[in-house]
Design a protein around this motif. Structure first.
Motif, PDB file in Angstrom:
ATOM      1  N   GLU A  10       0.852  -1.182   0.000  1.00 52.02           N
ATOM      2  CA  GLU A  10       0.000   0.000   0.000  1.00 52.02           C
ATOM      3  C   GLU A  10       0.886   1.230   0.000  1.00 52.02           C
ATOM      4  N   LEU A  12       1.003   5.840  -1.175  1.00 56.29           N
ATOM      5  CA  LEU A  12       0.368   7.123  -1.416  1.00 56.29           C
ATOM      6  C   LEU A  12       0.892   7.688  -2.726  1.00 56.29           C
ATOM      7  N   ASP A  27       4.339   2.468   1.901  1.00 57.62           N
ATOM      8  CA  ASP A  27       4.356   2.558   3.359  1.00 57.62           C
ATOM      9  C   ASP A  27       5.688   2.106   3.928  1.00 57.62           C
ATOM     10  N   ARG A  52      -4.693   7.067  -1.629  1.00 56.16           N
ATOM     11  CA  ARG A  52      -4.099   5.827  -1.123  1.00 56.16           C
ATOM     12  C   ARG A  52      -4.400   4.733  -2.137  1.00 56.16           C
TER      13      ARG A  52
END
Length: 92
Positions: A10, A12, A27, A52
């Motif tokens: 995950e 951004l 992350d 995200r």
């Protein structure tokens, strides 16, 4: 020969690059370049800086990835809309 398993992370979206590419800060702290998956293109899912996302990567090349999912915002939506719902028109 079996296909290798893909790794999911995950992150951004930090920057939108030319073509359907994005710079994503994972992350884990790494920064990669990712492109939009075909299903996201087909369903016209737009990705903006600050979203995200879930990224799928090959274990052989950890510098590139594919955006497979855009997470919904946790923040509440804008002010409520007034008027009839979009797409519903009265026909005569």
């Amino acid at each position: 020969m079996a296909k290798e398993e893909l790794i999911q992370f995950e992150g951004l979206v930090t920057e939108i690059l030319p073509d359907p590419r994005y710079r994503v800060q994972l992350d884990t702290g790494h920064e990669i370049v990712a492109y939009t998956a075909g299903k996201m293109k087909k369903n016209r899912i737009k990705t903006l800086a600050g979203d995200r996302v879930t990224v799928e990567m090959s274990p052989y090349d950890l510098e590139k990835g594919r955006l497979i999912f855009r997470h919904k915002d946790e923040r509440p939506g804008g002010p409520p809309r007034s008027g009839p719902p979009r797409g519903q028109f009265r026909r005569r």
